[in-house]
Design a protein around this motif. Structure first.
Motif, PDB file in Angstrom:
ATOM      1  N   LEU A   1     -18.616  46.349  85.100  1.00 57.43           N
ATOM      2  CA  LEU A   1     -18.104  45.607  83.948  1.00 57.43           C
ATOM      3  C   LEU A   1     -16.630  45.266  84.128  1.00 57.43           C
ATOM      4  CD1 LEU A   1     -18.838  44.520  81.136  1.00 57.43           C
ATOM      5  CD2 LEU A   1     -18.103  46.714  80.194  1.00 57.43           C
TER       6      LEU A   1
ATOM      7  N   THR B   1     -19.143  51.614  85.197  1.00 60.83           N
ATOM      8  CA  THR B   1     -18.073  50.940  84.462  1.00 60.83           C
ATOM      9  C   THR B   1     -17.327  49.953  85.354  1.00 60.83           C
ATOM     10  OG1 THR B   1     -17.802  52.912  83.084  1.00 60.83           O
ATOM     11  CG2 THR B   1     -16.029  51.307  83.039  1.00 60.83           C
TER      12      THR B   1
ATOM     13  N   GLY C   1     -16.284  43.374  76.065  1.00 61.66           N
ATOM     14  CA  GLY C   1     -16.331  44.652  76.785  1.00 61.66           C
ATOM     15  C   GLY C   1     -15.958  45.812  75.891  1.00 61.66           C
TER      16      GLY C   1
END
Length: 255
Positions: free
Chosen positions: A40, A37, A135
């Motif tokens: 991102l 994560t 996202g």
């Protein structure tokens, strides 16, 4: 726009990491807590100014600063650029082709530059765009479908660019009306030409008659012109003879 790579230094759980991305879909795999994560989140922080928590929380434990660098191909001019952002120093833009740093210091200027190269309209809220469109957090991929119709419209209209299509439709309506008016004008012109074409054969016959009559009068004119020239010559001869007679009359009168 296509992201080529991401470099991280002391960013959350990543001490020194580098990731390259291939064209198309890229899958990031790893165990829980491996930092998937964070990849991102780093892209969101650098390109979209999106960070769901305090920036200091991006710094790896024991470090003084967190740095993330994204290299991408611009949607605007198809050139490659590096965007570097650190918690302490802010943004730095770099052109690797020219090997020089771009002169953008203020965050507002950097975000305006990013909007241009991301290919989104000026004034777009990049953080909101990322949070609601790009996202999608884990487990909430279908969450927007469960919202009210008004909330779904706000989200999906922005994704599908409905307002832009509506504006294009309005612009095309004006073009359509103009085209219809032009078509009607052309049809009217064609009808006038058809009416004129119906009189074409009689006009041709009349033209031939006038041409024949014109040739006739031209021939008569030529004949009379020749006769006039002969008459002028005869007149000159008679005038000379008259002058001779007058001279003889004077001589007789003297005798």
């Amino acid at each position: 726009m296509r992201i080529l790579s991401l470099a991280l230094q002391n960013f959350k759980s990543h001490e020194d990491a580098f990731f390259e991305f291939e064209p198309g879909i890229n899958a990031i795999c790893g165990e829980n807590g491996a930092g998937k994560t964070s990849i991102l989140e780093a892209i969101a922080w650098v390109l979209f100014d999106y960070c769901p928590y305090n920036q200091e929380e991006l710094i790896r434990t024991g470090a003084n600063d967190a740095v993330a660098t994204v290299q991408f191909i611009s949607q605007w001019d198809q050139r490659t650029y590096d965007v570097r952002r650190s918690v302490s120093q802010g943004y730095r833009l770099f052109d690797p082709q020219l090997k020089q740093r771009l002169d953008y210091e203020r965050k507002a200027d950097v975000l305006a530059w990013l909007r241009q190269h991301l290919g989104v309209p000026a004034g777009t809220d990049l953080a909101r765009l990322f949070a609601t469109t790009i996202g999608v957090p884990q487990g909430t991929f279908t969450a927007d479908f469960l919202k009210t119709s008004r909330e779904r419209k706000e989200v999906f209209d922005r994704i599908l660019k409905v307002e832009e299509y509506q504006q294009v439709a309005k612009d095309l309506l004006a073009v359509e009306k103009y085209s219809e008016a032009q078509v009607l004008a052309v049809k009217h012109q064609i009808e006038l030409l058809d009416q004129q074409m119906q009189d074409w054969d009689p006009l041709q016959v009349e033209q031939q008659r006038i041409e024949q009559e014109l040739r006739h009068w031209q021939e008569r004119l030529s004949h009379h012109t020749h006769t006039l020239a002969e008459v002028k010559l005869e007149l000159e001869r008679l005038e000379k003879l008259l002058a001779q007679i007058q001279t003889l009359d004077q001589q007789i009168a003297q005798l």
